[in-house]
Write a protein that holds these residues in place. Structure first.
Motif, PDB file in Angstrom:
ATOM      1  N   PHE A 175      -1.928  -0.277   8.890  1.00 18.89           N
ATOM      2  CA  PHE A 175      -1.235  -1.464   8.420  1.00 18.89           C
ATOM      3  C   PHE A 175      -1.636  -2.711   9.191  1.00 18.89           C
ATOM      4  O   PHE A 175      -1.254  -3.817   8.833  1.00 18.89           O
ATOM      5  CB  PHE A 175       0.283  -1.248   8.535  1.00 18.89           C
ATOM      6  CG  PHE A 175       0.778  -0.058   7.776  1.00 18.89           C
ATOM      7  CD1 PHE A 175       1.024   1.133   8.423  1.00 18.89           C
ATOM      8  CD2 PHE A 175       0.967  -0.133   6.412  1.00 18.89           C
ATOM      9  CE1 PHE A 175       1.465   2.231   7.720  1.00 18.89           C
ATOM     10  CE2 PHE A 175       1.421   0.973   5.707  1.00 18.89           C
ATOM     11  CZ  PHE A 175       1.671   2.165   6.358  1.00 18.89           C
ATOM     12  N   LYS A 207      -3.583  -5.776  10.304  1.00 22.25           N
ATOM     13  CA  LYS A 207      -4.532  -6.668   9.654  1.00 22.25           C
ATOM     14  C   LYS A 207      -5.861  -6.707  10.396  1.00 22.25           C
ATOM     15  O   LYS A 207      -6.918  -6.940   9.793  1.00 22.25           O
ATOM     16  CB  LYS A 207      -3.937  -8.074   9.558  1.00 22.25           C
ATOM     17  CG  LYS A 207      -4.789  -9.041   8.760  1.00 22.25           C
ATOM     18  CD  LYS A 207      -4.106 -10.377   8.581  1.00 22.25           C
ATOM     19  CE  LYS A 207      -4.963 -11.312   7.744  1.00 22.25           C
ATOM     20  NZ  LYS A 207      -4.303 -12.620   7.537  1.00 22.25           N
ATOM     21  N   GLY A 260      -2.332   2.125   2.626  1.00 25.92           N
ATOM     22  CA  GLY A 260      -1.426   1.237   3.350  1.00 25.92           C
ATOM     23  C   GLY A 260      -0.372   0.549   2.520  1.00 25.92           C
ATOM     24  O   GLY A 260       0.468  -0.163   3.068  1.00 25.92           O
ATOM     25  N   ALA A 270      -1.104  -3.764   2.747  1.00 27.86           N
ATOM     26  CA  ALA A 270      -2.523  -3.504   3.007  1.00 27.86           C
ATOM     27  C   ALA A 270      -3.375  -4.001   1.839  1.00 27.86           C
ATOM     28  O   ALA A 270      -4.471  -4.521   2.039  1.00 27.86           O
ATOM     29  CB  ALA A 270      -2.755  -2.016   3.235  1.00 27.86           C
TER      30      ALA A 270
END
Length: 230
Positions: free
Chosen positions: A53, A55, A89, A93
């Motif tokens: 998850f 970034k 995700g 995501a």
């Protein structure tokens, strides 16, 4: 009015049943075909479930994807892993992945790419769009429909059977991605229906040998778009 209402109910029921069937076929293909590719990739340095998850993972992979100094296959692998992270995700995501999908669209427009590279890119889009209406709409906005349809128009110069089959497999994957994009997406259906040569290409591909696939996705797409009613 009564007859019209009855027809509408029957038609709506048929459409609903078809979408349910398509959803089940896509899920079956995902579980028994697409997921096998992911299992093999676990041996590589894919982020753990606990960290997908973040970034930062997408940022790192995005840099690889956009780095033109790297081998194209390595960039395609990064695209593939972005798609995988988007699928596993969830919506957040998927949103992160969107920032990098434009690069996938750009790469797919290069018809000189090796079939293996094209398939990795197509798998990335399939992961990103799978049962995700937001990603499906984004894919349409990124002009993936004309990009994917142009894959059907590509002709192989080689007469070597193995080369012909490799390029045919790319077209099979393009059919699957379009099926994923079109599932429960009326605007995608309409855009596909308005493409003049698509009906012909799907007829040709539907006649090919789809053994090893749970469904003939050229045929699925043909009926989903509504070409059989013309």
């Amino acid at each position: 009015m009564s007859k019209a209402h009855t027809y509408y109910v029957q038609f709506s029921t048929q459409i609903y049943q078809y979408f349910v069937g398509l959803y089940q076929r896509l899920q079956k293909f995902w579980n028994f075909t697409v997921r096998r590719f992911f299992i093999k990739k676990k041996e590589e340095d894919i982020p753990s479930v606990e960290s997908i998850f973040h970034k930062e993972k997408f940022v790192v992979l995005g840099r690889v994807l956009k780095n033109q100094s790297l081998a194209i296959e390595k960039r395609a692998q990064a695209a593939y892993r972005i798609g995988l992270l988007a699928f596993t995700g969830g919506p957040t995501a998927g949103k992160y992945a969107t920032e990098h999908i434009k690069e996938v669209a750009s790469l797919l427009q290069n018809h000189q790419l090796a079939p293996k590279v094209k398939i990795l890119l197509l798998q990335s889009i399939a992961c990103w769009c799978y049962l995700n209406p937001t990603s499906q709409r984004k894919a349409k906005n990124f002009k993936f429909i004309p990009i994917l349809v142009r894959i059907f128009e590509y002709r192989v110069d080689s007469v070597i059977k193995t080369e012909i089959n490799k390029h045919l497999l790319v077209k099979f994957w393009a059919c699957y991605v379009l099926s994923v994009m079109t599932c429960n997406n009326v605007s995608c259906m309409k855009e596909l229906r308005d493409l003049g040569n698509l009906k012909y290409h799907l007829q040709i591909l539907a006649a090919e040998n789809w053994s090893g696939w749970p469904e003939n996705f050229a045929e699925v797409l043909y009926f989903l778009i509504g070409f059989h009613r013309n």
